[in-house]
Design a protein around this motif. Sequence first.
Motif, PDB file in Angstrom:
ATOM      1  N   THR B   9      12.933  21.798  16.886  1.00 25.13           N
ATOM      2  CA  THR B   9      11.669  22.530  16.895  1.00 25.13           C
ATOM      3  C   THR B   9      10.834  22.159  18.122  1.00 25.13           C
ATOM      4  OG1 THR B   9      11.696  22.555  14.506  1.00 25.13           O
ATOM      5  CG2 THR B   9       9.585  22.963  15.545  1.00 25.13           C
ATOM      6  N   GLU B  10      10.784  20.857  18.419  1.00 26.98           N
ATOM      7  CA  GLU B  10       9.988  20.426  19.578  1.00 26.98           C
ATOM      8  C   GLU B  10      10.607  20.910  20.882  1.00 26.98           C
ATOM      9  OE1 GLU B  10       9.262  16.251  19.218  1.00 26.98           O
ATOM     10  OE2 GLU B  10       7.772  16.582  17.649  1.00 26.98           O
ATOM     11  N   GLU B  11      11.938  20.910  20.909  1.00 24.24           N
ATOM     12  CA  GLU B  11      12.646  21.390  22.103  1.00 24.24           C
ATOM     13  C   GLU B  11      12.358  22.888  22.320  1.00 24.24           C
ATOM     14  OE1 GLU B  11      14.285  20.035  24.396  1.00 24.24           O
ATOM     15  OE2 GLU B  11      15.690  21.494  25.214  1.00 24.24           O
ATOM     16  N   SER B  12      12.379  23.689  21.240  1.00 25.41           N
ATOM     17  CA  SER B  12      12.075  25.132  21.352  1.00 25.41           C
ATOM     18  C   SER B  12      10.663  25.333  21.883  1.00 25.41           C
ATOM     19  CB  SER B  12      12.128  25.825  19.987  1.00 25.41           C
ATOM     20  OG  SER B  12      13.353  25.620  19.387  1.00 25.41           O
ATOM     21  N   ARG B  13       9.745  24.587  21.309  1.00 25.55           N
ATOM     22  CA  ARG B  13       8.351  24.713  21.719  1.00 25.55           C
ATOM     23  C   ARG B  13       8.203  24.417  23.217  1.00 25.55           C
ATOM     24  NH1 ARG B  13       3.361  22.674  22.228  1.00 25.55           N
ATOM     25  NH2 ARG B  13       1.726  23.605  20.958  1.00 25.55           N
ATOM     26  N   ARG B  14       8.865  23.341  23.652  1.00 24.64           N
ATOM     27  CA  ARG B  14       8.774  22.935  25.057  1.00 24.64           C
ATOM     28  C   ARG B  14       9.363  24.017  25.969  1.00 24.64           C
ATOM     29  NH1 ARG B  14      11.202  20.798  28.832  1.00 24.64           N
ATOM     30  NH2 ARG B  14      13.225  20.712  27.804  1.00 24.64           N
ATOM     31  N   LEU B  15      10.516  24.565  25.570  1.00 27.61           N
ATOM     32  CA  LEU B  15      11.156  25.605  26.383  1.00 27.61           C
ATOM     33  C   LEU B  15      10.259  26.850  26.484  1.00 27.61           C
ATOM     34  CD1 LEU B  15      14.865  25.389  25.108  1.00 27.61           C
ATOM     35  CD2 LEU B  15      14.032  24.821  27.419  1.00 27.61           C
ATOM     36  N   ALA B  19       8.648  28.348  29.939  1.00 27.49           N
ATOM     37  CA  ALA B  19       8.943  29.729  30.343  1.00 27.49           C
ATOM     38  C   ALA B  19       7.647  30.525  30.496  1.00 27.49           C
ATOM     39  CB  ALA B  19       9.854  30.393  29.311  1.00 27.49           C
ATOM     40  N   ALA B  20       6.719  30.362  29.539  1.00 20.61           N
ATOM     41  CA  ALA B  20       5.452  31.105  29.594  1.00 20.61           C
ATOM     42  C   ALA B  20       4.643  30.697  30.819  1.00 20.61           C
ATOM     43  CB  ALA B  20       4.642  30.864  28.321  1.00 20.61           C
ATOM     44  N   ALA B  21       4.613  29.405  31.131  1.00 16.01           N
ATOM     45  CA  ALA B  21       3.846  28.935  32.291  1.00 16.01           C
ATOM     46  C   ALA B  21       4.377  29.583  33.567  1.00 16.01           C
ATOM     47  CB  ALA B  21       3.916  27.414  32.393  1.00 16.01           C
ATOM     48  N   GLU B  39      13.276  35.791  26.419  1.00 16.31           N
ATOM     49  CA  GLU B  39      14.480  35.932  27.254  1.00 16.31           C
ATOM     50  C   GLU B  39      14.614  34.765  28.224  1.00 16.31           C
ATOM     51  OE1 GLU B  39      14.880  39.535  29.525  1.00 16.31           O
ATOM     52  OE2 GLU B  39      15.384  40.662  27.698  1.00 16.31           O
ATOM     53  N   LYS B  40      13.524  34.431  28.896  1.00 18.58           N
ATOM     54  CA  LYS B  40      13.567  33.356  29.891  1.00 18.58           C
ATOM     55  C   LYS B  40      13.862  32.012  29.223  1.00 18.58           C
ATOM     56  CE  LYS B  40      11.179  31.632  33.949  1.00 18.58           C
ATOM     57  NZ  LYS B  40      11.536  32.401  35.129  1.00 18.58           N
ATOM     58  N   ALA B  41      13.292  31.813  28.027  1.00 13.94           N
ATOM     59  CA  ALA B  41      13.481  30.533  27.340  1.00 13.94           C
ATOM     60  C   ALA B  41      14.819  30.478  26.599  1.00 13.94           C
ATOM     61  CB  ALA B  41      12.334  30.290  26.363  1.00 13.94           C
ATOM     62  N   GLY B  42      15.445  31.645  26.377  1.00  8.73           N
ATOM     63  CA  GLY B  42      16.688  31.691  25.604  1.00  8.73           C
ATOM     64  C   GLY B  42      16.461  31.384  24.132  1.00  8.73           C
ATOM     65  N   ILE B  43      15.334  31.816  23.623  1.00  8.56           N
ATOM     66  CA  ILE B  43      14.945  31.516  22.240  1.00  8.56           C
ATOM     67  C   ILE B  43      14.448  32.811  21.593  1.00  8.56           C
ATOM     68  CG2 ILE B  43      13.130  30.355  20.875  1.00  8.56           C
ATOM     69  CD1 ILE B  43      13.490  27.990  22.765  1.00  8.56           C
TER      70      ILE B  43
END
Lengths: 190, 190
Positions: B9-15, B19-21, B39-43
């Motif tokens: 969960t923390e890894e997804s949040r970080r990705l 990506a958003a930044a 798409e950019k985060a792959g999530i």
Amino acid sequence: MATRRIQRTEESRRLLVTAAAELFAEKGYRQTSFIDIAEKAGISRGSIPWHFGNKLGLLEAVLDDRLHAVLTALAPPAGERPSSPLDQITDFIRQPVTRLFITLLAEAVEVDSPIREHYARLHAALRQAVQARIPAEALPAETTPEAFTVLLVGTVIGVHAQWRIAPEAVNLEAVQATIRTLLPASLEQA
Amino acid sequence: MATRRIQRTEESRRLLVTAAAELFAEKGYRQTSFIDIAEKAGISRGSIPWHFGNKLGLLEAVLDDRLHAVLTALAPPAGERPSSPLDQITDFIRQPVTRLFITLLAEAVEVDSPIREHYARLHAALRQAVQARIPAEALPAETTPEAFTVLLVGTVIGVHAQWRIAPEAVNLEAVQATIRTLLPASLEQA
């Protein structure tokens, strides 16, 4: 008759440039449509391509117009001794025109931005105008006129940005006094 | 199992934040969609509201993250004598994070902007971080720490902007040297 038609044409052009400048400053270049501009100017939308070709042509006219306003403000009034160049330049911190520079900047730094090149010319012309008001011999030996100009133009842009975002957090008088304290006194008498 | 789920969960949040930044810096806040970010985060796109509530929540997380990066860069490394605060602060002229500040700025100054308040907090936190690194006693008597900080943060923003638009026209080394020449020498040893 021909003269009156030319006057009307020039008047339309001026109204469109003024309306576009205000809308670009408020909403950005991309978000502003010909319909918005025509409505604000009170002029038929079809006349925009006739005057400016396309939207980039209109942007070019807006940038030229605002640059002209900047150059006029920086030029010493005929026959009068100009005020300190530092005051003249830092006064742009509170000018509405500086807001347009900020709104367009974000779109200009985008990848493949259609307006980047136009915007780059604007920055270059600003620097040139400022550098012309700063006598090289008034600068400390360790600086170059080019670097000093980038610094001064950058200061105006960045202080304006903070003031626009939170006017209550930025005391413009105190910032301008600080600039005068830090910069060489020789510039005041230039 | 629970630990692994939390890590994921923390890894997804970080990705997603990373990506958003990058997308906000490149295209702006408004032009970036959840689809682009996912798409950019792959999530999966559905996990964005789960993590952040809405787009403003995601913006808040991005600003917090970048602010944290700025504060970390300004904090002296443990046990080490920090480098000159002036160098630390003016080094942000070339940091990619400064680009995000410029992209979002244009949207933040729009009338009724939903992001203005968030953005104002970012500027305020930046000024606070810079002011904490500048000892008041090193400043000339005619200045205030608040005005000096606005000036320094503004200089970084405005010089960065010119460099982003036309890197070939801005010699960053010369500008930083000029800043060091103009500011009180007492700041270097602070």
